[in-house]
Scaffold this active site. Structure first.
Site, PDB file in Angstrom:
ATOM      1  N   ALA A  82      -3.318 135.315  -1.479  1.00 23.82           N
ATOM      2  CA  ALA A  82      -3.513 136.729  -1.796  1.00 23.82           C
ATOM      3  C   ALA A  82      -3.200 137.025  -3.260  1.00 23.82           C
ATOM      4  CB  ALA A  82      -2.641 137.595  -0.878  1.00 23.82           C
ATOM      5  N   GLU A  83      -2.065 136.536  -3.756  1.00 20.14           N
ATOM      6  CA  GLU A  83      -1.699 136.830  -5.142  1.00 20.14           C
ATOM      7  C   GLU A  83      -2.657 136.162  -6.117  1.00 20.14           C
ATOM      8  OE1 GLU A  83       1.958 137.425  -8.206  1.00 20.14           O
ATOM      9  OE2 GLU A  83       2.377 137.078  -6.091  1.00 20.14           O
ATOM     10  N   THR A  84      -3.132 134.978  -5.789  1.00 23.16           N
ATOM     11  CA  THR A  84      -4.101 134.302  -6.654  1.00 23.16           C
ATOM     12  C   THR A  84      -5.369 135.131  -6.782  1.00 23.16           C
ATOM     13  OG1 THR A  84      -3.237 132.121  -6.067  1.00 23.16           O
ATOM     14  CG2 THR A  84      -5.490 132.208  -6.939  1.00 23.16           C
TER      15      THR A  84
ATOM     16  N   GLY B 215       2.328 136.450 -10.649  1.00 27.20           N
ATOM     17  CA  GLY B 215       3.773 136.261 -10.728  1.00 27.20           C
ATOM     18  C   GLY B 215       4.457 137.560 -11.072  1.00 27.20           C
TER      19      GLY B 215
END
Length: 164
Positions: free
Chosen positions: A74-76, A162
């Site tokens: 998801a964060e990628t 991040g």
């Protein structure tokens, strides 16, 4: 897993980064963690980012897809969308990630699709839906990234997933 993937980017985005001497497809990848987890980007624009990840190798002790693995996918995907929205003069850094896990998956591949909820001047928020091979929703996530002006030419093109 170590094969070079070919991400589809809009032509105008490729041209913008090429003018800065940046190879966008080589740069916008899943990063070192995503690579270890087998994340592959398939499509990328500020409007939609699509990627896949194998379940095998990304499971918790019960043999189910690890929730943290879903969070990495998801964060990628959300970070790539935010970076493309911010353009070549900004960097995107994740400041909030929320994941709700709906069902367990034991095998196969999951696919994530990130779409914008909000694209502003200083923040971008993406909803990421992760589904199994049968199209059933496995995880719903939301990522908010802070968009910061790049201090160094070319620095904006570095992936920003991040924390700030």
């Amino acid at each position: 897993m170590g094969e070079q993937q070919r991400v589809t980017f809009p032509r105008e985005v490729l041209d913008e980064y090429a003018a800065l001497g940046i190879d966008l497809p080589a740069l916008f990848s899943a990063g070192a963690l995503g690579k270890r987890m087998g994340v592959e980007l398939l499509e990328a624009s500020a409007d939609r980012v699509v990627g896949t990840m194998p379940v095998e190798g990304n499971t918790q002790p019960y043999g189910l897809l690890h929730g943290g693995a879903s969070a990495v996918l998801a964060e990628t995907l959300g970070s790539v969308g935010a970076m493309l929205h911010g353009g070549s003069t900004r960097i995107a850094v994740g400041v909030d990630l929320n994941c709700t896990h709906h069902r367990g998956v034991r095998s196969g591949t999951v696919t994530g699709v990130a779409t914008p909820v909000h694209r502003g001047r200083t923040t971008a928020t993406y909803e990421i839906v992760i589904s199994d091979e049968s199209g059933r929703r496995v995880c719903s996530a939301r990522l908010t990234c802070l968009l910061r002006e790049s201090a160094v030419p070319g620095d904006a093109a570095r992936p920003g997933g991040g924390t700030a």
